[in-house]
Design a protein around this motif. Structure first.
Motif, short mmCIF file in Angstrom:
data_model
loop_
_atom_site.label_atom_id
_atom_site.label_comp_id
_atom_site.label_asym_id
_atom_site.label_seq_id
_atom_site.Cartn_x
_atom_site.Cartn_y
_atom_site.Cartn_z
N SER A 38 0.92 -1.35 -0.10
CA SER A 38 -0.10 -0.01 -0.04
C SER A 38 0.79 1.40 0.00
CB SER A 38 -0.98 -0.05 1.23
OG SER A 38 -1.81 -1.21 1.36
N LYS A 168 1.94 10.38 4.66
CA LYS A 168 1.29 10.31 3.38
C LYS A 168 0.98 11.78 3.49
CE LYS A 168 -2.92 8.52 0.79
NZ LYS A 168 -4.16 7.88 0.81
N HIS A 184 -0.70 6.45 -7.11
CA HIS A 184 -0.79 5.48 -5.79
C HIS A 184 -1.69 4.39 -6.05
CE1 HIS A 184 -2.40 4.88 -1.53
NE2 HIS A 184 -0.94 4.08 -1.63
N LYS A 188 -0.85 0.27 -6.09
CA LYS A 188 -2.10 -0.71 -5.66
C LYS A 188 -2.29 -1.63 -6.26
CE LYS A 188 -3.33 1.31 -1.25
NZ LYS A 188 -4.70 1.72 -0.43
N LYS A 201 -10.74 0.77 0.78
CA LYS A 201 -9.72 1.15 1.86
C LYS A 201 -9.68 2.78 1.86
CE LYS A 201 -5.93 0.17 4.15
NZ LYS A 201 -4.56 -0.06 3.42
N LEU A 205 -10.31 4.70 5.38
CA LEU A 205 -9.22 5.52 6.10
C LEU A 205 -9.49 7.25 6.28
CD1 LEU A 205 -6.08 4.24 4.22
CD2 LEU A 205 -6.68 3.90 6.57
O1 LIG Z 1 -2.86 5.65 2.40
C1 LIG Z 1 -3.26 4.40 1.89
O2 LIG Z 1 -4.08 4.26 0.87
C2 LIG Z 1 -2.92 3.18 2.84
O3 LIG Z 1 -3.51 2.18 2.27
C3 LIG Z 1 -1.79 3.29 3.73
C4 LIG Z 1 -2.09 2.28 4.84
C5 LIG Z 1 -1.26 1.34 4.90
C6 LIG Z 1 -1.48 0.20 6.00
C7 LIG Z 1 -2.50 0.32 6.98
C8 LIG Z 1 -3.07 1.80 6.91
C9 LIG Z 1 -2.98 2.59 5.96
#
Ligand SMILES: O=C(O)C(=O)Cc1ccccc1
Ligand SMILES: Nc1ncnc2c1ncn2[C@@H]1O[C@H](C[S@+](CC[C@H]([NH3+])C(=O)[O-])CC(=O)[O-])[C@@H](O)[C@H]1O
Length: 245
Positions: A38, A168, A184, A188, A201, A205
């Motif tokens: 990631s 990030k 990015h 992935k 995801k 987040l």
């Molecule tokens: O920023 C992202 O999209 C991520 O996936 C970073 C991440 C990696 C591992 C755990 C949580 C967030």
């Protein structure tokens, strides 16, 4: 086969069902794979943290890995330093992550000592630190609390001590932000994640990982007293900075 508008609606519906991301046992079990697939350059950053530790970690000092997860940075530091009169302190507020860090670090040689503390980094005392690592951790703290934790870290560091801050970031220019996000997500996808996994995801987040601009990080580090602040690594919207007291 859903056309793009239907796919967007599918993703939008899916996003509403996605719970906030938490560092629980389910995440801890897959974390090394997850973060390597990631965060572009994560492995390089971990290796270079060891290289930096070899130069900055001093005898008679402490070294802190704040938000240590499974201890990858701590292990890199531990194997890189020759000094033995050093105390390595790994801190994480996830019991699941720290339990696995303990299992990883128990394999390390006994010197230098490694202490693992299950606590919020905002509550931990920083003292006599020749090196402090915040490797993709500060981004999970409320933005309004970041100055206070960095002031505490700076205060607890020795002169010429080194802080490694990896984060990030967001960029002010919308076009560049869209490009970095696209790159990015391309990273992935190349790592085997599906569009839906990437979308879910991102939603999970959204209110958990709060990125700021590079300028904001540099200004804040200088404002709390770091004399030297430089970017030493960047890949798309992931950066690592060196800050020297
Ligand atoms: O920023 C992202 O999209 C991520 O996936 C970073 C991440 C990696 C591992 C755990 C949580 C967030
Ligand atoms: N307030 C907090 N107090 C303590 N720990 C926290 C807090 N908030 C989040 N965490 C912890 O910070 C870590 C963030 S991961 C760090 C990677 C690691 N540094 C690595 O170099 O492998 C990065 C990521 O997942 O993107 C998790 O283990 C959280 O439990």
């Amino acid at each position: 086969m859903a056309d793009d508008s239907n796919k967007d609606r599918l993703y939008a519906d899916a996003r509403e069902l996605v719970p906030d991301f938490v560092f629980d046992d389910r995440v801890a079990r897959v974390f090394p794979d997850m973060i390597n697939r990631s965060v572009p350059g994560y492995g390089t950053i971990i290796n270079m943290i060891g290289t930096l530790a070899a130069q900055y970690v001093k005898d008679g000092s402490y070294c802190y890995d704040l938000g240590c997860s499974l201890g990858a940075a701590s292990m890199a530091i531990h194997s890189a330093i020759e000094a033995v009169d050093v105390t390595l302190v790994g801190v994480d507020n996830s019991p699941a992550m720290l339990a696995r860090a303990k299992a990883n670090l128990v394999q390390c040689r006994s010197d230098p000592a490694i202490e693992l503390i299950c606590a919020d980094i905002r509550d931990v005392t920083i003292q006599q630190a020749s090196m402090v690592v915040l490797n993709f951790t500060l981004q999970f703290l409320p933005a309004e609390e970041r100055t206070r934790i960095l002031k505490k870290i700076h205060h607890g560091m020795l002169p010429d001590g080194l802080l490694v801050l990896s984060e990030k970031i967001v960029v002010a220019n919308d076009t560049a932000q869209q490009l970095f996000t696209q790159m990015h997500h391309g990273f992935k996808k190349a790592q085997g994640y599906s569009d839906l996994e990437i979308s879910q995801k991102r939603s999970a987040l959204e209110d958990v990982l709060i990125p700021e601009s590079l300028a904001c990080h540099v200004e804040r580090l200088k404002a709390v007293g770091f004399s030297t602040v430089e970017v030493w690594f960047q890949c798309f919207n992931f950066v690592s900075l060196l800050a020297i007291k």
